[in-house]
Motif scaffolding. Structure first.
Motif, PDB file in Angstrom:
ATOM      1  N   VAL A 145       0.649  -1.220   0.036  1.00  0.00           N
ATOM      2  CA  VAL A 145       0.016  -0.158  -0.103  1.00  0.00           C
ATOM      3  C   VAL A 145       0.989   1.412  -0.070  1.00  0.00           C
ATOM      4  CG1 VAL A 145      -1.927  -1.347   1.244  1.00  0.00           C
ATOM      5  CG2 VAL A 145      -0.338   0.263   2.442  1.00  0.00           C
ATOM      6  N   GLN A 162      -3.544   8.208   4.140  1.00  0.00           N
ATOM      7  CA  GLN A 162      -2.403   7.310   4.622  1.00  0.00           C
ATOM      8  C   GLN A 162      -3.157   6.219   5.609  1.00  0.00           C
ATOM      9  OE1 GLN A 162       0.497  10.028   6.004  1.00  0.00           O
ATOM     10  NE2 GLN A 162       1.745   9.621   3.933  1.00  0.00           N
ATOM     11  N   GLN A 164      -6.244   5.475   5.918  1.00  0.00           N
ATOM     12  CA  GLN A 164      -7.104   4.415   5.048  1.00  0.00           C
ATOM     13  C   GLN A 164      -6.364   3.250   4.412  1.00  0.00           C
ATOM     14  OE1 GLN A 164      -9.759   3.073   5.287  1.00  0.00           O
ATOM     15  NE2 GLN A 164     -11.141   4.344   4.891  1.00  0.00           N
ATOM     16  N   ARG A 165      -5.079   3.724   4.018  1.00  0.00           N
ATOM     17  CA  ARG A 165      -4.350   2.765   3.232  1.00  0.00           C
ATOM     18  C   ARG A 165      -3.606   1.569   4.528  1.00  0.00           C
ATOM     19  NH1 ARG A 165       0.183   5.432  -0.102  1.00  0.00           N
ATOM     20  NH2 ARG A 165      -0.532   7.488   0.862  1.00  0.00           N
ATOM     21  N   ILE A 168      -6.617  -0.720   4.957  1.00  0.00           N
ATOM     22  CA  ILE A 168      -6.541  -1.650   3.915  1.00  0.00           C
ATOM     23  C   ILE A 168      -5.605  -2.821   4.083  1.00  0.00           C
ATOM     24  CG2 ILE A 168      -6.134  -2.161   1.263  1.00  0.00           C
ATOM     25  CD1 ILE A 168      -7.017   0.651   0.866  1.00  0.00           C
ATOM     26  N   SER A 192      -6.828  12.155  -2.607  1.00  0.00           N
ATOM     27  CA  SER A 192      -6.750  10.896  -1.785  1.00  0.00           C
ATOM     28  C   SER A 192      -7.809   9.869  -1.942  1.00  0.00           C
ATOM     29  CB  SER A 192      -6.989  11.261  -0.184  1.00  0.00           C
ATOM     30  OG  SER A 192      -5.732  12.265  -0.035  1.00  0.00           O
ATOM     31  N   GLN A 195      -6.984   8.061  -5.143  1.00  0.00           N
ATOM     32  CA  GLN A 195      -5.922   7.045  -4.801  1.00  0.00           C
ATOM     33  C   GLN A 195      -6.010   5.869  -4.010  1.00  0.00           C
ATOM     34  OE1 GLN A 195      -2.783   9.340  -2.805  1.00  0.00           O
ATOM     35  NE2 GLN A 195      -2.797  10.724  -4.304  1.00  0.00           N
ATOM     36  N   VAL A 196      -7.172   5.925  -3.068  1.00  0.00           N
ATOM     37  CA  VAL A 196      -7.397   4.661  -2.198  1.00  0.00           C
ATOM     38  C   VAL A 196      -8.287   3.821  -3.158  1.00  0.00           C
ATOM     39  CG1 VAL A 196      -9.252   4.176  -0.387  1.00  0.00           C
ATOM     40  CG2 VAL A 196      -7.581   5.770   0.119  1.00  0.00           C
ATOM     41  N   LEU A 199      -6.306   1.877  -5.419  1.00  0.00           N
ATOM     42  CA  LEU A 199      -5.366   0.974  -4.859  1.00  0.00           C
ATOM     43  C   LEU A 199      -6.349  -0.351  -4.396  1.00  0.00           C
ATOM     44  CD1 LEU A 199      -2.955  -0.044  -3.112  1.00  0.00           C
ATOM     45  CD2 LEU A 199      -3.875   1.169  -1.086  1.00  0.00           C
TER      46      LEU A 199
END
Length: 291
Positions: A145, A162, A164-165, A168, A192, A195-196, A199
């Motif tokens: 991630v 970050q 939230q990553r 994940i 963001s 990006q999430v 991902l």
């Protein structure tokens, strides 16, 4: 139209609901919801707050039991599972929350490792109480991630995207077959958010995960999902592939066509949202039943 490129498997559905109805007292939250989800499919749930998105997700891992109807997940009848079997099913279903649900005072790595709590016996106090194999796996997920360099930072030092990553990566520690994401980008800025969702989409393709993600951002749903299921007043009012799906068609879910995603977000904020309780979060991480 869409950046989704995975062709979902068309074998036996991994999720199936049949005429699911849920009443909370005199309020009907779900009305005869019948949907199926195929292996490897990325599905977006869209609708206003109160439309039943979160309630439906909570039914898929047994946090809620329907008033009537049937739910099958990974071949298991969720509505009749006993506690031990329900814990076993939850280990196969990862979940990501809107508010991240990280422990800010712990390191990023420790937060990721909590994803293994349902498989370990006894309490875990500190990083080194986890098996070396688990620590190595967690570091691998952090690298996946893009946060390996943040492994020993406190979680509350990270930005929202970050965090939230990290959430994940924590979900991936379960090695799940299904990933449920309840408004995972609702509190993030547009960059963001994209990006999430990118991902989540990439991980789903790489790992063969089936993803059910509730959203209120129509553009993200059209870009990153294979299919949109629209809910209004607890009923399914749209269930179609995102290929060639027009944004104005999706906006009919909301009863009128909002002029922009920003306007829709304002509507969602005004109406409020359904939050997952802290006790439910602990139950999921530990694999405990929740009535």
């Amino acid at each position: 139209m869409t950046s989704a490129t995975t062709t979902p498997n068309t074998s036996t559905p991994v999720i199936s609901t049949t005429d699911v109805t849920k009443d909370f007292g005199r309020m009907r939250a779900l009305r005869e919801v019948s949907v199926t989800v195929q292996p490897g499919e990325v599905v977006a749930l869209l609708g206003r707050s109160g439309s039943g998105k979160s309630t439906l997700l909570r039914h898929l891992n047994g946090l809620e039991r329907p008033t009537s109807g049937a739910i099958t997940v990974l071949g298991e009848n969720v509505t009749t599972l006993r506690p031990k079997a329900l814990r076993a099913l939850r280990r196969r279903v990862g979940i990501i929350f809107q508010q991240f649900e990280l422990v800010g005072s712990l390191t990023v790595l420790e937060n990721v490792l909590t994803g293994t709590l349902s498989t370990l016996r006894g309490p875990r106090l500190g990083l080194w109480s986890y098996p070396r194999s688990s620590r190595l796996t967690a570091l691998g997920h952090l690298e996946r991630v893009g946060l390996l360099e943040k492994a020993y930072n406190r979680a509350d030092q990270l930005s929202g995207g970050q965090q939230q990553r990290v959430a994940i990566a924590r979900a991936l520690m379960q090695n799940p077959e299904i990933l449920l994401a309840d408004e995972p980008v609702a509190s993030l800025d547009p960059d963001s958010s994209d990006q999430v969702m990118r991902l989540i989409r990439e991980i789903a393709a790489d790992e063969g995960l089936t993803v059910i993600c509730s959203l209120h951002q129509v553009d993200l749903a059209l870009t990153w999902s294979d299919r949109v299921i629209g809910l209004r007043h607890g009923e399914v009012v749209l269930n179609t592939s995102t290929v060639d799906l027009d944004k104005s068609q999706v906006m009919e879910i909301y009863g009128r066509v909002a002029s922009s995603t920003a306007e829709l977000t304002a509507i969602e904020t005004e109406l409020g949202s359904i939050d997952v309780t802290d006790s439910a979060v602990v139950d999921i991480l530990r694999g405990s039943p929740h009535s």
